[in-house]
Design a protein around this motif. Structure first.
Motif, PDB file in Angstrom:
ATOM      1  N   ARG A 143      43.246  32.161  68.051  1.00  0.00           N
ATOM      2  CA  ARG A 143      42.729  31.168  67.117  1.00  0.00           C
ATOM      3  C   ARG A 143      42.940  29.725  67.559  1.00  0.00           C
ATOM      4  O   ARG A 143      42.249  28.830  67.077  1.00  0.00           O
ATOM      5  N   TYR A 144      43.918  29.539  68.439  1.00  0.00           N
ATOM      6  CA  TYR A 144      44.243  28.166  68.795  1.00  0.00           C
ATOM      7  C   TYR A 144      43.978  27.865  70.260  1.00  0.00           C
ATOM      8  O   TYR A 144      43.179  26.993  70.591  1.00  0.00           O
TER       9      TYR A 144
ATOM     10  N   TYR B 278      47.916  33.181  67.841  1.00  0.00           N
ATOM     11  CA  TYR B 278      47.979  31.830  68.406  1.00  0.00           C
ATOM     12  C   TYR B 278      47.010  31.717  69.588  1.00  0.00           C
ATOM     13  O   TYR B 278      46.274  30.728  69.718  1.00  0.00           O
TER      14      TYR B 278
ATOM     15  N   LEU C 185      40.828  25.677  71.679  1.00  0.00           N
ATOM     16  CA  LEU C 185      40.980  24.403  72.385  1.00  0.00           C
ATOM     17  C   LEU C 185      40.331  24.451  73.753  1.00  0.00           C
ATOM     18  O   LEU C 185      39.706  23.492  74.197  1.00  0.00           O
TER      19      LEU C 185
ATOM     20  N   ARG D 272      49.853  22.816  67.362  1.00  0.00           N
ATOM     21  CA  ARG D 272      48.591  23.206  66.728  1.00  0.00           C
ATOM     22  C   ARG D 272      47.946  22.059  65.967  1.00  0.00           C
ATOM     23  O   ARG D 272      46.754  22.094  65.663  1.00  0.00           O
ATOM     24  N   THR D 273      48.736  21.041  65.637  1.00  0.00           N
ATOM     25  CA  THR D 273      48.219  19.927  64.828  1.00  0.00           C
ATOM     26  C   THR D 273      47.977  18.667  65.649  1.00  0.00           C
ATOM     27  O   THR D 273      47.548  17.661  65.096  1.00  0.00           O
TER      28      THR D 273
END
Length: 297
Positions: free
Chosen positions: A287-288, A284, A292, A241-242
């Motif tokens: 939101r992620y 996940y 992306l 995620r980072t």
């Protein structure tokens, strides 16, 4: 003031025992009063880092000083120790190398009772092994920890044991070599350049692949190995995620497998706030992964 108050109660009811927390602001012993024999001091090391023993870092040394102060004025000490990551139960917590020295320290300083708050949640990092080792060391602080670990791993994971032992030792060395702290509100992301850096993550996954192959014909052992792998899978997801440029073609199946496993093993929560791992997987994606994909487009 707390000890003065409890001493008055203890004197009035000498057949009863009273226990109080030496915790955070009450960790240090009083200078001018001693607890009566039936006043129990429950001493907590919550503020200490866990990458090395309590005698080896600044936070631990402060606790040791307080403990020595209490042991000078009472023999009635109950130690509350921590071996758990409250923010991320399903994250690696390599503290096996500090257990024995810390328990020896507690015994030396008149601790006759010990509560070890460790990974008790299903799916927590080597929860069974950690409970076994701590229990054995409570009985005998001089026991051979390596022999105990080998005994448990072979009994609980079968032919996968050598690979899991190597995984534990590699991560332990990586933590110490990184110079980073290990604490009870940690995040896998904190270790993305240390014990969880990409080169090491590839090594860990290879060891787990080998462990699974070694017990592929024994479903009981295989399921235990797969459950022990959850902290590495969770760490991969958190670190991804980072990372800029994360490949969603790699992350999506990893997320799906993690979700499948937490459901299969009935993992109840990710942390002390009781956040569901199934909800985590749902969020996940929302939101992620979707974000992306949108930004890539």
């Amino acid at each position: 003031s707390i000890i003065t108050f409890l001493n008055k109660l203890a004197a009035r009811f000498p057949d009863k025992e009273f226990s109080t927390l030496a915790y955070l602001y009450t960790m240090n012993p009083p200078k001018h009063v001693k607890p009566l024999p039936n006043v129990n001091i429950m001493l907590c090391d919550i503020d200490c880092d866990r990458e090395v023993t309590l005698t080896e870092n600044a936070s631990g040394k402060e606790f040791v000083k307080a403990m020595e102060g209490w042991s000078a004025i009472t023999n009635n000490i109950f130690v509350w120790d921590y071996g758990i990551n409250f923010d991320n139960y399903l994250a690696p917590f390599p503290n096996f190398h500090i257990l024995q020295d810390n328990i020896r320290l507690f015994k030396k300083n008149h601790a006759t009772m010990h509560f070890s708050q460790i990974a008790g949640s299903r799916g927590g990092d080597f929860a069974e092994l950690r409970a076994y080792l701590v229990s054995k060391l409570m009985w005998n602080p001089e026991a051979n920890v390596d022999s105990l670990m080998q005994h448990f791993l072979h009994g609980y994971y079968g032919e996968a044991a050598p690979y899991l032992y190597q995984y534990i030792k590699v991560m332990e060395g990586a933590l110490i070599g990184s110079g980073q702290r290990l604490w009870i509100y940690d995040s896998p992301v904190s270790h993305k350049y240390g014990m969880l850096k990409p080169q090491l993550m590839r090594r860990y996954n290879q060891l787990f692949d080998d462990a699974e192959k070694a017990v592929a014909e024994d479903n009981k052992f295989l399921k235990r190995v797969q459950r022990a792998r959850l902290p590495i899978q969770y760490s991969e997801l958190e670190i991804a995620r980072t990372d800029i440029g994360t490949d969603m073609n790699e992350i999506s199946p990893k997320l799906a497998l993690f979700e499948k496993r937490v459901k299969e093993f009935n993992v109840p929560t990710l942390n002390e706030r009781s956040n569901s791992p199934v909800d985590y997987c749902k969020l996940y994606r929302e939101r992620y992964i979707c974000l992306l994909y949108t930004s890539d487009a």
